[in-house]
Design a protein around this motif. Structure first.
Motif, PDB file in Angstrom:
ATOM      1  N   PRO A 119      -0.515 -19.570  15.293  1.00 36.34           N
ATOM      2  CA  PRO A 119      -0.849 -20.983  15.079  1.00 36.34           C
ATOM      3  C   PRO A 119      -1.122 -21.735  16.372  1.00 36.34           C
ATOM      4  N   VAL A 120      -0.401 -21.386  17.436  1.00 35.01           N
ATOM      5  CA  VAL A 120      -0.557 -22.167  18.668  1.00 35.01           C
ATOM      6  C   VAL A 120      -1.951 -21.999  19.271  1.00 35.01           C
ATOM      7  N   THR A 121      -2.522 -20.798  19.189  1.00 38.16           N
ATOM      8  CA  THR A 121      -3.867 -20.665  19.763  1.00 38.16           C
ATOM      9  C   THR A 121      -4.870 -21.542  19.002  1.00 38.16           C
ATOM     10  N   TYR A 122      -4.659 -21.709  17.692  1.00 36.37           N
ATOM     11  CA  TYR A 122      -5.551 -22.603  16.938  1.00 36.37           C
ATOM     12  C   TYR A 122      -5.320 -24.058  17.303  1.00 36.37           C
ATOM     13  N   LEU A 123      -4.058 -24.410  17.489  1.00 36.02           N
ATOM     14  CA  LEU A 123      -3.756 -25.792  17.886  1.00 36.02           C
ATOM     15  C   LEU A 123      -4.371 -26.109  19.244  1.00 36.02           C
ATOM     16  N   LEU A 124      -4.329 -25.129  20.149  1.00 39.71           N
ATOM     17  CA  LEU A 124      -4.869 -25.353  21.492  1.00 39.71           C
ATOM     18  C   LEU A 124      -6.384 -25.542  21.469  1.00 39.71           C
ATOM     19  N   ARG A 125      -7.043 -24.863  20.524  1.00 44.59           N
ATOM     20  CA  ARG A 125      -8.493 -25.048  20.409  1.00 44.59           C
ATOM     21  C   ARG A 125      -8.832 -26.477  20.040  1.00 44.59           C
ATOM     22  N   MET A 126      -7.880 -27.155  19.390  1.00 43.82           N
ATOM     23  CA  MET A 126      -8.120 -28.544  19.017  1.00 43.82           C
ATOM     24  C   MET A 126      -7.626 -29.514  20.074  1.00 43.82           C
ATOM     25  N   SER A 127      -6.467 -29.220  20.671  1.00 36.90           N
ATOM     26  CA  SER A 127      -5.923 -30.168  21.653  1.00 36.90           C
ATOM     27  C   SER A 127      -6.868 -30.286  22.845  1.00 36.90           C
ATOM     28  N   TYR A 128      -7.634 -29.238  23.118  1.00 38.39           N
ATOM     29  CA  TYR A 128      -8.655 -29.315  24.167  1.00 38.39           C
ATOM     30  C   TYR A 128      -9.535 -30.542  23.968  1.00 38.39           C
ATOM     31  N   TYR A 129      -9.884 -30.805  22.705  1.00 35.69           N
ATOM     32  CA  TYR A 129     -10.833 -31.880  22.407  1.00 35.69           C
ATOM     33  C   TYR A 129     -10.167 -33.244  22.246  1.00 35.69           C
ATOM     34  N   LEU A 130      -8.843 -33.263  22.192  1.00 36.94           N
ATOM     35  CA  LEU A 130      -8.148 -34.539  22.020  1.00 36.94           C
ATOM     36  C   LEU A 130      -7.912 -35.190  23.373  1.00 36.94           C
ATOM     37  N   ALA A 131      -8.273 -36.440  23.485  1.00 39.36           N
ATOM     38  CA  ALA A 131      -7.955 -37.177  24.710  1.00 39.36           C
ATOM     39  C   ALA A 131      -6.446 -37.245  24.815  1.00 39.36           C
ATOM     40  N   SER A 132      -5.929 -36.944  25.967  1.00 36.32           N
ATOM     41  CA  SER A 132      -4.462 -36.935  26.070  1.00 36.32           C
ATOM     42  C   SER A 132      -3.982 -38.232  26.694  1.00 36.32           C
ATOM     43  N   VAL A 156     -16.008 -20.451  24.451  1.00 38.49           N
ATOM     44  CA  VAL A 156     -15.190 -20.375  25.671  1.00 38.49           C
ATOM     45  C   VAL A 156     -13.862 -21.094  25.441  1.00 38.49           C
ATOM     46  N   VAL A 157     -13.941 -22.272  24.843  1.00 41.04           N
ATOM     47  CA  VAL A 157     -12.712 -23.014  24.517  1.00 41.04           C
ATOM     48  C   VAL A 157     -11.785 -22.136  23.675  1.00 41.04           C
ATOM     49  N   GLY A 158     -12.362 -21.363  22.768  1.00 42.83           N
ATOM     50  CA  GLY A 158     -11.556 -20.482  21.922  1.00 42.83           C
ATOM     51  C   GLY A 158     -10.859 -19.368  22.685  1.00 42.83           C
ATOM     52  N   ARG A 159     -11.421 -18.985  23.836  1.00 46.33           N
ATOM     53  CA  ARG A 159     -10.770 -17.916  24.616  1.00 46.33           C
ATOM     54  C   ARG A 159      -9.681 -18.441  25.541  1.00 46.33           C
ATOM     55  N   LEU A 160      -9.756 -19.702  25.930  1.00 43.91           N
ATOM     56  CA  LEU A 160      -8.776 -20.233  26.889  1.00 43.91           C
ATOM     57  C   LEU A 160      -7.330 -20.082  26.398  1.00 43.91           C
ATOM     58  N   PRO A 161      -7.051 -20.369  25.099  1.00 44.17           N
ATOM     59  CA  PRO A 161      -5.665 -20.177  24.647  1.00 44.17           C
ATOM     60  C   PRO A 161      -5.187 -18.732  24.774  1.00 44.17           C
ATOM     61  N   LEU A 162      -6.112 -17.787  24.651  1.00 44.23           N
ATOM     62  CA  LEU A 162      -5.728 -16.379  24.799  1.00 44.23           C
ATOM     63  C   LEU A 162      -5.385 -16.067  26.252  1.00 44.23           C
ATOM     64  N   TYR A 163      -6.166 -16.639  27.171  1.00 46.37           N
ATOM     65  CA  TYR A 163      -5.858 -16.455  28.595  1.00 46.37           C
ATOM     66  C   TYR A 163      -4.484 -17.052  28.903  1.00 46.37           C
ATOM     67  N   LEU A 164      -4.269 -18.272  28.409  1.00 44.97           N
ATOM     68  CA  LEU A 164      -3.002 -18.959  28.690  1.00 44.97           C
ATOM     69  C   LEU A 164      -1.831 -18.143  28.139  1.00 44.97           C
ATOM     70  N   ARG A 165      -1.984 -17.640  26.912  1.00 45.88           N
ATOM     71  CA  ARG A 165      -0.890 -16.889  26.287  1.00 45.88           C
ATOM     72  C   ARG A 165      -0.571 -15.622  27.068  1.00 45.88           C
ATOM     73  N   GLN A 210      -8.988 -26.526  12.095  1.00 46.66           N
ATOM     74  CA  GLN A 210      -8.987 -25.078  12.273  1.00 46.66           C
ATOM     75  C   GLN A 210      -8.399 -24.488  11.004  1.00 46.66           C
ATOM     76  N   ASN A 211      -9.095 -23.525  10.454  1.00 46.08           N
ATOM     77  CA  ASN A 211      -8.641 -22.885   9.217  1.00 46.08           C
ATOM     78  C   ASN A 211      -7.906 -21.599   9.536  1.00 46.08           C
ATOM     79  N   THR A 212      -6.810 -21.380   8.848  1.00 45.99           N
ATOM     80  CA  THR A 212      -6.080 -20.147   9.084  1.00 45.99           C
ATOM     81  C   THR A 212      -5.589 -19.614   7.742  1.00 45.99           C
ATOM     82  N   ASP A 213      -6.514 -18.911   7.106  1.00 42.79           N
ATOM     83  CA  ASP A 213      -6.301 -18.337   5.778  1.00 42.79           C
ATOM     84  C   ASP A 213      -6.148 -16.826   5.970  1.00 42.79           C
ATOM     85  N   PRO A 214      -4.977 -16.257   5.638  1.00 43.05           N
ATOM     86  CA  PRO A 214      -4.789 -14.833   5.930  1.00 43.05           C
ATOM     87  C   PRO A 214      -5.860 -13.952   5.293  1.00 43.05           C
ATOM     88  N   VAL A 215      -6.321 -14.329   4.108  1.00 44.44           N
ATOM     89  CA  VAL A 215      -7.271 -13.446   3.425  1.00 44.44           C
ATOM     90  C   VAL A 215      -8.598 -13.366   4.167  1.00 44.44           C
TER      91      VAL A 215
END
Lengths: 208, 208
Positions: free
Chosen positions: A195-208, B11-20, B191-196
């Protein structure tokens, strides 16, 4: 269906979204749709949808749209869910319990058949209709039942060890809920759902 | 940091993976890494990683690699998790309960602060340290606390209505566990996170 050319991964990733939206339309009593309508539901262009589907054959006629039931059936064949896949859940914590009891699998091609954990305190207890089994007997149980799909919901520091066991048992597809990248041999597929990687994809776009 | 050019979504989608992966290396006591090593962990090419990171500045020196702590700090700034985001959970079924109790949020920039459900039978009962609140008072509670992030774990047929309330309350980022596409106005991220859908991405590749 005829031989299918190599399909880009990104297209494969969109097919489940098409299937899900079409199944929902069918549930709502609709029988015909168009790439325009499907695109609006999904935020994907109609041209992209037509292009993706054209890789697999001719599914609609210009001007008359898609027969939803027919397209659902074809997508189920393409995605290999014109059958039900048995799955195991590894890890019977909160996430594993939620997965074990999740009602949304069966009518979409999957079903949980076994749940494993390594904690002696919970082995033998019930989650819904499942008795939690020991990971000590997991490899044998998976092999005997020829199970190819697993959902991994153990803590990060136990995930690689559990994945190694799954691979040894013959599992080819792992839905990984642990927040860690798994090393697996070629021919084994992993999808990560942290879940956190998905949240991070969104927080990137949120003004902090 | 200087003004950042428009960064592709992928690219934004990969940044959380780098961070993790970097945070994991730090946990393991490592202080320096390279794009090669990071790439091997993630199954992403070293060149891709260097190119992605170069969009945000100079983080490593040729030949000496990356200082992990420094790069973690920078990625946290870029992804706006150099602070903690408060979140609400909507839906206190199995998934909502698992999310409410999940231990993995806080040290990665998020924390659950409220849990809502519409079922009078469970409103007022506890999940961990949270008392389940009524969705009737949700809009006001979210507004008063200026919460921008929500996790939506209600059944598919209730998801759009709940999402509309979240949007009305000012939520800008929704992690959606319901197996349905949500309609939201521009400026709201889903962000959608549906296991199926993840399972289907793998079953495509499995010989049936």
């Amino acid at each position: 269906m005829d031989r299918i050319p190599i399909v880009p991964d990104i297209v494969v990733g969109r097919l489940p979204l098409y299937l899900r939206a079409l199944q929902r339309m069918a549930q709502e009593g609709q029988s015909i749709t168009s790439s325009q309508e499907l695109g609006e539901r999904l935020g994907i262009s109609a041209a992209q949808i037509r292009k993706d589907l054209s890789l697999f054959g001719e599914f609609g006629k210009q001007g008359t749209g898609y027969q939803i039931d027919y397209l659902v059936e074809k997508l189920r064949q393409i995605l290999h869910v014109d059958k039900i896949w048995d799955m195991v859940v590894v890890g019977a914590g909160d996430v594993g319990r939620a997965l074990s009891r999740y009602q949304g699998f069966t009518d979409r091609g999957f079903r949980v058949v076994m749940v494993f954990d390594k904690d002696p305190k919970i082995i033998g207890s019930q989650i819904g209709s499942f008795q939690i089994q020991s990971t000590d007997t997991m490899i044998q149980a998976i092999r005997e039942n020829c199970i190819l799909v697993a959902m991994l919901a153990v803590p990060a520091d136990q995930a690689q060890e559990a994945a190694d066991k799954l691979v040894e048992a013959g599992v080819k597809a792992i839905l990984n809920y642990a927040p860690i990248n798994l090393g697996v041999p070629e021919g084994v597929y992993v999808q990560n759902t942290d879940p956190v990687t998905y949240l991070l994809r969104m927080s990137y776009y949120l003004a902090s």
